[in-house]
Write a protein that holds these residues in place. Sequence first.
Motif, short mmCIF file in Angstrom:
data_model
loop_
_atom_site.label_atom_id
_atom_site.label_comp_id
_atom_site.label_asym_id
_atom_site.label_seq_id
_atom_site.Cartn_x
_atom_site.Cartn_y
_atom_site.Cartn_z
N ASP A 127 71.92 21.41 26.71
CA ASP A 127 71.98 22.69 26.43
C ASP A 127 73.02 24.01 25.79
O ASP A 127 73.77 23.94 26.94
CB ASP A 127 70.67 23.86 26.74
CG ASP A 127 69.39 24.21 26.28
OD1 ASP A 127 69.23 22.87 25.78
OD2 ASP A 127 68.04 24.41 26.79
N SER A 128 73.04 24.12 24.77
CA SER A 128 74.40 25.20 24.77
C SER A 128 73.55 26.25 24.26
O SER A 128 73.30 26.68 23.12
CB SER A 128 75.59 24.26 23.51
OG SER A 128 76.35 26.46 23.36
N CYS A 129 73.43 27.46 25.28
CA CYS A 129 73.36 28.86 24.44
C CYS A 129 72.36 29.05 23.82
O CYS A 129 71.76 29.95 22.91
CB CYS A 129 74.72 29.44 23.77
SG CYS A 129 76.37 29.58 24.07
N HIS A 181 70.96 31.39 27.77
CA HIS A 181 72.15 31.81 26.17
C HIS A 181 73.56 30.67 27.49
O HIS A 181 74.69 31.18 27.23
CB HIS A 181 72.52 32.37 26.01
CG HIS A 181 71.31 33.50 26.08
ND1 HIS A 181 70.98 33.27 24.15
CD2 HIS A 181 70.60 34.35 25.70
CE1 HIS A 181 69.45 33.99 23.83
NE2 HIS A 181 69.40 34.36 24.97
N VAL A 182 73.07 30.12 28.28
CA VAL A 182 74.63 28.79 29.22
C VAL A 182 74.74 28.00 28.94
O VAL A 182 74.03 27.10 27.97
CB VAL A 182 74.01 29.01 30.26
CG1 VAL A 182 74.68 27.72 31.14
CG2 VAL A 182 73.61 29.45 31.60
N PHE A 183 76.22 27.85 28.46
CA PHE A 183 76.36 26.67 27.43
C PHE A 183 76.94 25.71 28.68
O PHE A 183 77.69 25.84 29.67
CB PHE A 183 77.75 27.61 27.08
CG PHE A 183 79.20 26.28 26.20
CD1 PHE A 183 78.33 24.97 26.43
CD2 PHE A 183 80.12 26.74 25.49
CE1 PHE A 183 78.96 24.23 25.48
CE2 PHE A 183 80.54 25.48 24.97
CZ PHE A 183 80.11 24.24 25.11
N TYR A 234 68.62 24.67 18.12
CA TYR A 234 67.86 24.86 19.03
C TYR A 234 67.95 26.09 19.71
O TYR A 234 69.04 26.54 20.55
CB TYR A 234 67.54 23.49 20.41
CG TYR A 234 66.29 23.63 21.31
CD1 TYR A 234 65.15 23.00 20.48
CD2 TYR A 234 66.38 24.41 22.60
CE1 TYR A 234 64.25 23.20 21.19
CE2 TYR A 234 65.05 24.44 23.00
CZ TYR A 234 64.06 23.13 22.55
OH TYR A 234 62.32 23.75 23.10
N GLN A 235 66.36 27.20 19.86
CA GLN A 235 66.79 28.30 20.00
C GLN A 235 67.58 29.40 20.79
O GLN A 235 68.09 29.82 21.22
CB GLN A 235 65.99 28.24 21.47
CG GLN A 235 64.05 27.75 21.33
CD GLN A 235 63.20 27.46 23.15
OE1 GLN A 235 64.35 28.19 23.70
NE2 GLN A 235 62.84 27.30 23.13
N GLY A 236 68.10 29.14 18.97
CA GLY A 236 68.99 30.45 19.03
C GLY A 236 70.84 29.63 19.89
O GLY A 236 71.64 30.12 19.45
N GLY A 237 70.57 28.13 19.98
CA GLY A 237 71.61 28.11 20.04
C GLY A 237 71.96 26.33 20.04
O GLY A 237 71.54 25.81 18.35
N TYR A 238 72.10 25.73 20.47
CA TYR A 238 72.27 24.08 20.31
C TYR A 238 71.60 22.91 21.70
O TYR A 238 71.41 23.19 22.72
CB TYR A 238 73.10 23.63 19.88
CG TYR A 238 74.61 23.92 18.25
CD1 TYR A 238 73.71 23.12 17.62
CD2 TYR A 238 74.47 25.03 18.99
CE1 TYR A 238 74.17 23.86 16.04
CE2 TYR A 238 74.94 26.10 17.53
CZ TYR A 238 74.77 25.46 16.39
OH TYR A 238 75.20 25.79 14.75
#
Length: 272
Positions: free
Chosen positions: A78-80, A86-88, A109-113
């Motif tokens: 996950d990215s953010c 929200h952790v990169f 995905y969910q506000g990030g990637y």
Amino acid sequence: MVQHIKNITILFFLLLSLSVSACSKDDFTPAYPKSEGVTRLVSYNVGVFAKYAKSGYKMTARMMKELDADAVCMQELDSCTTRTKHVFQVKRFAELMGWEYVYAKAMPYQGGYYGTGLACKDKILKKFSIALPQGGEPRTVAVAELEDYIIASTHLDLQKETQLEEVEVINKTFTELYKDCPKPIFLLGDMNAEPNSETIQMLKTCWDILSVEGNTYSSHNPDKCIDFILQLKNGVKCEVIESKVPTVFHTGDVTQASDHLPIYVDVKIPKN
């Protein structure tokens, strides 16, 4: 007299603390010692560092340090996103290792990637990503060029038809880019396919499998070999010293870190 006793007590606990700390720091024999002069490449589907443990960053980093890895290709990153606070994730892991990293976004995905990536000990000279044909969900390849080798991380789709389309792109792209490259090219990842599958046979037309045929999924009951480490057939020869699926760590519980087990290959890379 009372103050003297207090001072002795404080000194005792200070010495005890230092002793415990000294004994606990790397006070073990590595389960998978690395031979001199080899590069240890690891493929690991980390399952967003949260398949079972709430936050597996530190535990995974400790295990990879214990393994004395030189590069770790990771899938399910996950990215953010809100899912993982929200952790990169690949950056967090790389910071814990003191390494550099590459991230390849596959889909929002969910506000990030959500995507794939890698982290490595050596300096990254060039980095880029490759988008793969979309099936059940988008997939990518993260690529890093280092001084002595090029390494890539990927995660193939679950659908066989899409896998074959993805492999076609991977084979074509890497052959065109690196057929005359003097460096070895390594591809690591969760292929979602077993050794005798059409997907792996198609990969083998352009790549040699370096990794042991070992079961990597699931970590609780490993009965499937779906994670692989391969080398592009571009004429550069590397000697494989060892390959294993590590299951015993002193610094973490690999069955809790992810639903996959890591897999590694030790290679001797020729110097340019």
